[in-house]
Design an enzyme around this catalytic site. Structure first.
Site, PDB file in Angstrom:
ATOM      1  N   GLU A 108       0.473  -0.890  -0.206  1.00  0.00           N
ATOM      2  CA  GLU A 108      -0.104  -0.131   0.054  1.00  0.00           C
ATOM      3  C   GLU A 108       1.062   1.526  -0.177  1.00  0.00           C
ATOM      4  O   GLU A 108       2.221   1.629   0.846  1.00  0.00           O
ATOM      5  CB  GLU A 108      -0.533   0.069   1.103  1.00  0.00           C
ATOM      6  CG  GLU A 108      -2.081   0.278   1.216  1.00  0.00           C
ATOM      7  CD  GLU A 108      -2.940  -0.751   0.893  1.00  0.00           C
ATOM      8  OE1 GLU A 108      -3.918  -0.720  -0.472  1.00  0.00           O
ATOM      9  OE2 GLU A 108      -3.079  -1.917   0.502  1.00  0.00           O
ATOM     10  N   THR A 109       0.838   2.046  -0.659  1.00  0.00           N
ATOM     11  CA  THR A 109       1.279   3.899  -0.565  1.00  0.00           C
ATOM     12  C   THR A 109       0.019   4.652  -0.089  1.00  0.00           C
ATOM     13  O   THR A 109      -0.885   4.109  -0.383  1.00  0.00           O
ATOM     14  CB  THR A 109       1.437   4.216  -2.020  1.00  0.00           C
ATOM     15  OG1 THR A 109       3.140   3.402  -2.299  1.00  0.00           O
ATOM     16  CG2 THR A 109       2.023   5.592  -1.633  1.00  0.00           C
TER      17      THR A 109
END
Length: 277
Positions: A46-47
């Site tokens: 995830e970002t």
């Protein structure tokens, strides 16, 4: 355009554990395609992207992207975001995030790490017959029971922790369980050193097995709290990196306590043409 980037291991007991997330602060929202491109470049589970909140009930607006798509809820990248903010502002007791599909989330300082507050998303629909057989084929083992939360989450419950550790899932078969849906398949059982053990598979999101998944515990916390007949329990997500959490069910909310550590600080250099084009 240069964007600050901090990589954090969330729900980490030490080096090389937990779930890595990139945390990136923006002055304003960039086009979705640009955010997705950056997340693909980062190539982490995830970002997290944050912009200053305009509403008084939050400090930041928050969105999460896997390498493949935007998700409705991500726990570990929210914990990572809270870690970065609270590390920079040591006098701040908690930080509030306004999200698009999961409401208001908070990360607060705890007695031993951080505490993430999420909505409880219980899986209450039993899966039997052909559905159970399809999950069995996808995991390569027969769960004692399977529960669903809508179309997005499946929870396969096993009797023993070694049943979960020994799974050898067929990721193509997991994708076929719900074509066109960003399905998360959670395998869980009573634990040994912890109360609960789990593994989480999300190939539709571009991540075959997620290292440590906060949103999965928002789903299984109500299940195990009901089975244990107590609100709080310890949990281990038994991926190759592994991560430990303390889960507490409070009404329609779940608090996940864990640690986080910063591992990389840097900048992402975004060409102007990427924004305009």
């Amino acid at each position: 355009m240069r964007i600050s980037l901090t990589q954090v291991d969330a729900f980490a007991d030490g080096p090389f554990t937990g779930n890595p997330a990139a945390v990136m602060f923006l002055d304003r929202w960039l086009p979705d395609a640009v955010l997705q491109g950056i997340a693909a470049d980062n190539n982490l589970s995830e970002t997290a992207f944050l912009v200053p909140a305009t509403a008084a009930d939050a400090d930041f607006e928050l969105r999460w992207f896997t390498p493949a798509l935007e998700v409705a809820l991500c726990g570990h990248a929210t914990l990572a975001s809270g870690h970065v903010v609270l590390e920079a502002l040591p006098d701040l007791p908690a930080v509030r995030f306004r999200t698009r599909k999961a409401g208001l989330l908070t990360v607060a300082r705890g007695t031993d790490g951080l505490v993430l507050d999420l909505p409880a998303w219980p899986a209450t629909q039993p899966v039997t017959g052909a559905g159970l057989a399809a999950v069995t084929a996808a995991l390569g083992a027969t769960p004692a029971e399977v529960w669903a939360r809508g179309e997005d989450y499946l929870v396969a419950v096993f009797d023993l922790p070694d049943d979960v550790r020994g799974l050898r899932p067929d990721y193509r078969a997991i994708l076929a369980l719900a074509p066109g849906v960003d399905l998360m398949l959670i395998a869980t059982a009573p634990g040994e050193a912890t109360d609960v053990i789990s593994r989480v598979f999300v190939p539709a999101c571009g991540v075959d097995e997620d290292p440590v998944t906060g949103s999965a515990h928002a789903v299984i916390a109500p299940f195990w709290a009901r089975r244990f007949q107590r609100a709080s329990f310890t949990a281990l997500q038994a991926s190759t990196r592994s991560g430990r959490l303390v889960c507490t069910l409070t009404g329609d909310r779940v608090q996940l306590a864990g640690r986080a550590r910063t591992v990389i600080r840097g900048e992402y250099d975004l060409p102007d043409g990427a924004i305009s084009g």
